[in-house]
Design a protein around this motif. Sequence first.
Motif, PDB file in Angstrom:
ATOM      1  N   VAL A 206       0.837  -1.208   0.000  1.00 17.69           N
ATOM      2  CA  VAL A 206       0.000   0.000   0.000  1.00 17.69           C
ATOM      3  C   VAL A 206       0.868   1.253   0.000  1.00 17.69           C
ATOM      4  CG1 VAL A 206      -1.965  -1.093   1.119  1.00 17.69           C
ATOM      5  CG2 VAL A 206      -0.164  -0.086   2.526  1.00 17.69           C
ATOM      6  N   LYS A 207       0.263   2.364  -0.412  1.00 19.81           N
ATOM      7  CA  LYS A 207       0.936   3.656  -0.414  1.00 19.81           C
ATOM      8  C   LYS A 207       0.185   4.639   0.472  1.00 19.81           C
ATOM      9  CE  LYS A 207       3.471   3.745  -4.772  1.00 19.81           C
ATOM     10  NZ  LYS A 207       3.732   4.541  -6.017  1.00 19.81           N
ATOM     11  N   GLY A 208       0.925   5.375   1.275  1.00 23.17           N
ATOM     12  CA  GLY A 208       0.321   6.348   2.157  1.00 23.17           C
ATOM     13  C   GLY A 208      -0.428   7.419   1.407  1.00 23.17           C
ATOM     14  N   ALA A 209      -1.633   7.759   1.882  1.00 22.71           N
ATOM     15  CA  ALA A 209      -2.501   8.815   1.339  1.00 22.71           C
ATOM     16  C   ALA A 209      -3.156   8.434   0.018  1.00 22.71           C
ATOM     17  CB  ALA A 209      -1.744  10.130   1.168  1.00 22.71           C
ATOM     18  N   GLN A 210      -2.801   7.276  -0.549  1.00 25.34           N
ATOM     19  CA  GLN A 210      -3.371   6.917  -1.842  1.00 25.34           C
ATOM     20  C   GLN A 210      -4.130   5.587  -1.814  1.00 25.34           C
ATOM     21  OE1 GLN A 210      -0.048   7.176  -4.627  1.00 25.34           O
ATOM     22  NE2 GLN A 210      -0.568   9.293  -5.080  1.00 25.34           N
ATOM     23  N   SER A 211      -3.566   4.574  -1.173  1.00 25.85           N
ATOM     24  CA  SER A 211      -4.250   3.280  -1.126  1.00 25.85           C
ATOM     25  C   SER A 211      -5.416   3.325  -0.156  1.00 25.85           C
ATOM     26  CB  SER A 211      -3.262   2.183  -0.707  1.00 25.85           C
ATOM     27  OG  SER A 211      -2.217   2.046  -1.632  1.00 25.85           O
TER      28      SER A 211
END
Length: 216
Positions: A206-211
């Motif tokens: 996962v990616k912070g602020a996006q996923s």
Amino acid sequence: MFHKEGYKIIVIALVIFTGLILLANKFLEKNWLFYLVALVLGVLLYLILQFFRNPDRTAPLDSNVITSPVDGKVVVIEEVYEAEYFKDKRLQVSVFMSPLNVHVTRYPSGGKIAYSKYHPGKYLVAWHPKSSTENERTTVVVSTEKFGDVLYRQIAGALAKRIINYAEEGQMVQQGEDSGFIRFGSRVDLYLPVGTKLDVELNQVVKGAQSVIASI
């Protein structure tokens, strides 16, 4: 773009790198040893720059979703008893960060900071089951419009010796906004209401602020 928590370390690293290269250039012949020293120093500098990178992220700014607070891999999804704030069962989603991940922590939803507390503690490896309650950590609760109170916990790992938390009680925050930083490998636990619909699964990156972690 680099995170402000890394400015001092990056400047020191650049000064040391430059000094060592100048010394090597003065005392070593331009042979394999010189180039090996330069290569090792260059790799170390690159790793430091990579660790403190702070890429621009555009959050959905959607009250119907909870986004990941950090970059990493989902290592825990389970119902647990949360004893510090809720004192009842919650759905825990944990994201583990390796030293190569972006280590900026971002607010998973917009709202008002209802709780923010630092806890000193141990430095067990971040994937240890007891790290959530025994390691150095910070607990932050955001009162959200759709999900109620959402808690996330920054947890130090065996290498993470400093947790930075910017959240202050009473503060209004925006989804995806910078909320802190953790130096070196560690993890973040997210606690949601039981029954929340999750949009991630175990071992997902996962990616912070996006996923999106959860949605209504």
